[in-house]
Design an enzyme around this catalytic site. Sequence first.
Site, PDB file in Angstrom:
ATOM      1  N   LYS A 144       0.884  -1.174   0.000  1.00 30.99           N
ATOM      2  CA  LYS A 144       0.000   0.000   0.000  1.00 30.99           C
ATOM      3  C   LYS A 144       0.916   1.217   0.000  1.00 30.99           C
ATOM      4  O   LYS A 144       1.459   1.614   1.032  1.00 30.99           O
ATOM      5  CB  LYS A 144      -0.874  -0.022   1.272  1.00 30.99           C
ATOM      6  N   GLU A 217       9.503   1.576  10.736  1.00 31.70           N
ATOM      7  CA  GLU A 217      10.583   2.505  10.370  1.00 31.70           C
ATOM      8  C   GLU A 217       9.979   3.902  10.449  1.00 31.70           C
ATOM      9  O   GLU A 217       9.223   4.305   9.559  1.00 31.70           O
ATOM     10  CB  GLU A 217      11.076   2.218   8.938  1.00 31.70           C
ATOM     11  N   CYS A 251      14.099  10.866   5.987  1.00 32.36           N
ATOM     12  CA  CYS A 251      14.068  10.450   7.395  1.00 32.36           C
ATOM     13  C   CYS A 251      15.437  10.636   8.044  1.00 32.36           C
ATOM     14  O   CYS A 251      15.526  10.892   9.235  1.00 32.36           O
ATOM     15  CB  CYS A 251      13.584   9.015   7.526  1.00 32.36           C
ATOM     16  N   GLU A 349      10.241  16.479  14.670  1.00 31.66           N
ATOM     17  CA  GLU A 349      10.668  16.305  13.287  1.00 31.66           C
ATOM     18  C   GLU A 349      10.130  17.471  12.460  1.00 31.66           C
ATOM     19  O   GLU A 349       8.965  17.818  12.564  1.00 31.66           O
ATOM     20  CB  GLU A 349      10.124  14.981  12.746  1.00 31.66           C
TER      21      GLU A 349
HETATM   22  P1  NAD Z   1       2.345   8.713   7.376  1.00 34.52           P
HETATM   23  O1  NAD Z   1       2.504   8.009   8.672  1.00 34.52           O
HETATM   24  O2  NAD Z   1       1.366   9.820   7.297  1.00 34.52           O
HETATM   25  O3  NAD Z   1       1.915   7.680   6.236  1.00 34.52           O
HETATM   26  C1  NAD Z   1       2.702   6.569   5.918  1.00 34.52           C
HETATM   27  C2  NAD Z   1       1.823   5.515   5.263  1.00 34.52           C
HETATM   28  O4  NAD Z   1       0.902   5.019   6.227  1.00 34.52           O
HETATM   29  C3  NAD Z   1       0.985   6.029   4.109  1.00 34.52           C
HETATM   30  O5  NAD Z   1       0.959   5.047   3.108  1.00 34.52           O
HETATM   31  C4  NAD Z   1      -0.396   6.206   4.739  1.00 34.52           C
HETATM   32  O6  NAD Z   1      -1.460   6.114   3.819  1.00 34.52           O
HETATM   33  C5  NAD Z   1      -0.421   5.049   5.701  1.00 34.52           C
HETATM   34  N1  NAD Z   1      -1.349   5.183   6.838  1.00 34.52           N
HETATM   35  C6  NAD Z   1      -1.832   6.310   7.402  1.00 34.52           C
HETATM   36  N2  NAD Z   1      -2.652   5.988   8.448  1.00 34.52           N
HETATM   37  C7  NAD Z   1      -2.659   4.644   8.534  1.00 34.52           C
HETATM   38  C8  NAD Z   1      -3.290   3.709   9.415  1.00 34.52           C
HETATM   39  N3  NAD Z   1      -4.071   4.109  10.417  1.00 34.52           N
HETATM   40  N4  NAD Z   1      -3.065   2.388   9.233  1.00 34.52           N
HETATM   41  C9  NAD Z   1      -2.246   1.966   8.239  1.00 34.52           C
HETATM   42  N5  NAD Z   1      -1.633   2.793   7.376  1.00 34.52           N
HETATM   43  C10 NAD Z   1      -1.819   4.121   7.523  1.00 34.52           C
HETATM   44  O7  NAD Z   1       3.799   9.186   6.935  1.00 34.52           O
HETATM   45  P2  NAD Z   1       4.209  10.042   5.653  1.00 34.52           P
HETATM   46  O8  NAD Z   1       3.829  11.455   5.884  1.00 34.52           O
HETATM   47  O9  NAD Z   1       3.740   9.367   4.417  1.00 34.52           O
HETATM   48  O10 NAD Z   1       5.803   9.906   5.687  1.00 34.52           O
HETATM   49  C11 NAD Z   1       6.641  10.761   6.384  1.00 34.52           C
HETATM   50  C12 NAD Z   1       7.136  10.109   7.662  1.00 34.52           C
HETATM   51  O11 NAD Z   1       7.799   8.897   7.352  1.00 34.52           O
HETATM   52  C13 NAD Z   1       8.160  10.953   8.381  1.00 34.52           C
HETATM   53  O12 NAD Z   1       7.887  10.941   9.753  1.00 34.52           O
HETATM   54  C14 NAD Z   1       9.469  10.229   8.098  1.00 34.52           C
HETATM   55  O13 NAD Z   1      10.476  10.440   9.058  1.00 34.52           O
HETATM   56  C15 NAD Z   1       9.028   8.818   8.058  1.00 34.52           C
HETATM   57  N6  NAD Z   1       9.994   7.996   7.323  1.00 34.52           N
HETATM   58  C16 NAD Z   1      10.768   7.105   8.018  1.00 34.52           C
HETATM   59  C17 NAD Z   1      11.706   6.355   7.343  1.00 34.52           C
HETATM   60  C18 NAD Z   1      12.573   5.345   8.053  1.00 34.52           C
HETATM   61  O14 NAD Z   1      13.130   4.505   7.373  1.00 34.52           O
HETATM   62  N7  NAD Z   1      12.717   5.387   9.361  1.00 34.52           N
HETATM   63  C19 NAD Z   1      11.856   6.498   5.978  1.00 34.52           C
HETATM   64  C20 NAD Z   1      11.055   7.417   5.315  1.00 34.52           C
HETATM   65  C21 NAD Z   1      10.110   8.147   5.997  1.00 34.52           C
END
Ligand code: NAD
Length: 498
Positions: A144, A217, A251, A349
């Site tokens: 997804k 992650e 990230c 962040e």
């Molecule tokens: P997000 O948490 O808003 O969304 C991530 C994914 O989760 C999306 O596909 C979203 O549709 C899905 N999602 C949202 N609510 C959900 C739920 N209740 N159940 C299941 N899935 C759900 O994050 P984002 O804004 O897309 O990404 C940015 C964040 O990701 C930042 O905090 C960044 O630091 C983090 N990030 C971490 C890493 C790592 O490897 N540690 C890498 C890249 C990004």
Amino acid sequence: MDCATDTEVQIAVGRARTAQPAWAALGVRKRVAVVREFQRVLQEKKSEAARLITREAGKPYAESLLMEVLVVLDAARFLIENAARFLRDEPVPHGSVAMKAKTGRLLREPHGVIGIVSPWNYPFSIPAVEALAALVTGNAVVLKPSESTSLVGRGLGAFLHTAGVPEAVFQVVVGDGATGAALLNSEIDKLVFTGSVATGKRIAQAAATRLLPVVLELGGKDPMLVLDDADLDVASSAAVWGAFANAGQTCLSVERCYVHRSLYAKFLESCVEKTRRLRVGDGMDPKTEIGPMIHERQLRVVEAQVEEAKLEGACVLAGGTRLLELGRNFYAPTVLADVTQEMRIMQEETFGPVLPVAPFDTDEQAIRLANDSVFGLSASVWTRDPQRGEALARRIVAGTVMVNDTISCFGISEAPHGGVKASGIGRAHGRLGLEEMVRVKYLDVDRLPRMKKVWWYGYGEAFARQMEGFIDLQFARKWGARVSGALRSAGAVARRKV
Ligand code: NAD
């Protein structure tokens, strides 16, 4: 965008479950051959892939090539070289005398169906590296992708299918958080999630109710420590690139920078000068170094943190404004001085093109500041003395610490990627990333099938003394006591068992 419904997600997971045993039965060599073919296809279509990423996520074309396509090609190289060895049965030699007649092995078997939920900031490399590791170890995958980058998610599917991954073995379900939740609640065997801490916590709670294993992650607030002996020109270039690459939406971005007071003024001057030279614009223009942010919502988070820091006394030395003439999602690369540790911009962040810089006086203080965070994803230490850098790196609480580099560990396919504290649970990339994709079975075969075990029933006073002797034989500190233990325990082998 049409979001996949709960039923559609369940159907996809059902198809994946049905298809997975045949994929696992294919054997690792044939699966590696598919990964090799994927690598060939992607290398050939590198520009097409990079253009798709830049068009949808906005990042400069060069970054799509280097931080997405290249990372995935190299991850495939790692799997081609290592997957077969990784999946080979691993002998477990037994140290205990009582267990010498047995042979033990670790078997690494696929979980079954792995759900992957991924973010928008590295819409290709994050799901691709995870999916390749899951597939090569014999799992089926339902991905997804982020609702902001579903075309890239679909593009990844097309590359994998062209390479020979059966359609039911790798499927993409597009949608928002509700679709992600549907995948989490479906009959998957493990969930690999990359995204924000808030969503990660929600996922951990839901997963706990059915003990679904998860990899999380999550976010970071990565510190950069510039020691008094650092090369100022190199470190300031690193800070500017580390904070602004992908418009700061990485990230592993440099999210807070601490510089020894003796270099502080000059370092800021150099960062400001380099920041002002950066070309902000359309990611498709090859000269562009910083593209737009993903959406205005993310930009508002950044803007709010910068405005709050200004009110609290931070000084904007570069940027600090939207670039409306370029479009509504552009924010100027921003350098902030006079920030303090209590400010939100040093604690939460930011995930945008902001470089807040603060001075420190001693190495001890630098370590304290670096560790003063709920996050622990990565960190970097800058010094001309690698030994000094390593000594400090060992004291920083983080999943990765780099000495004299930043972010690039994500491109080292052998290196595990992941965080501690609020930055998450589990690892992606490298051997540890492969370990997340398998369940370990311990297989034990006794080589004396016609012999009852010494420790089975038929207990009594004699047996108790024999066992005391047996313990002395193995663990007494004096040799005499060991020999005596051996003599006292010898009869246990011949005794009558029930
Ligand atoms: P997000 O948490 O808003 O969304 C991530 C994914 O989760 C999306 O596909 C979203 O549709 C899905 N999602 C949202 N609510 C959900 C739920 N209740 N159940 C299941 N899935 C759900 O994050 P984002 O804004 O897309 O990404 C940015 C964040 O990701 C930042 O905090 C960044 O630091 C983090 N990030 C971490 C890493 C790592 O490897 N540690 C890498 C890249 C990004």
